[in-house]
Design a protein around this motif. Sequence first.
Motif, short mmCIF file in Angstrom:
data_model
loop_
_atom_site.label_atom_id
_atom_site.label_comp_id
_atom_site.label_asym_id
_atom_site.label_seq_id
_atom_site.Cartn_x
_atom_site.Cartn_y
_atom_site.Cartn_z
N SER A 39 -70.50 -9.46 75.97
CA SER A 39 -71.68 -10.32 76.14
C SER A 39 -72.09 -10.43 77.61
N GLN A 40 -73.35 -10.70 77.81
CA GLN A 40 -73.89 -10.86 79.16
C GLN A 40 -73.27 -12.06 79.85
N LEU A 41 -72.97 -13.11 79.09
CA LEU A 41 -72.35 -14.31 79.65
C LEU A 41 -71.01 -13.99 80.29
N SER A 43 -69.98 -10.91 81.22
CA SER A 43 -70.24 -9.98 82.32
C SER A 43 -70.68 -10.71 83.58
N ASP A 44 -71.56 -11.70 83.42
CA ASP A 44 -72.01 -12.49 84.57
C ASP A 44 -70.85 -13.27 85.19
N HIS A 45 -69.99 -13.83 84.34
CA HIS A 45 -68.84 -14.59 84.85
C HIS A 45 -67.88 -13.69 85.62
N ASN A 47 -68.50 -11.08 87.39
CA ASN A 47 -69.02 -10.45 88.61
C ASN A 47 -68.23 -10.84 89.84
N ASP A 48 -67.80 -12.08 89.93
CA ASP A 48 -67.06 -12.58 91.09
C ASP A 48 -65.60 -12.83 90.75
#
Length: 78
Positions: A39-41, A43-45, A47-48
């Motif tokens: 999920s994009q959620l 993937s965004d989490h 990133n860092d």
Amino acid sequence: MLIPSNAQSTIQLFQQIEAHHSTAACIHIICDNTPYYRSQLISDHLNDSKIKRIFLPPYASNLNLIERYWKFFKKKIL
């Protein structure tokens, strides 16, 4: 330990793993192809994050440990 059932609980699990292994340079997590792992959620989490996902290939039942358990279970019970 938390058993993930959706993207939010998976993020919580990843946060727990990262906190437990705070000195690690990189954390590799092997995931099956469940949609919330992609999920994009999440993937965004990530990133860092130090966490890197490694996805099992589709239909790789020999690599998925639960499939071995089910095979053993069916053989013994049935």
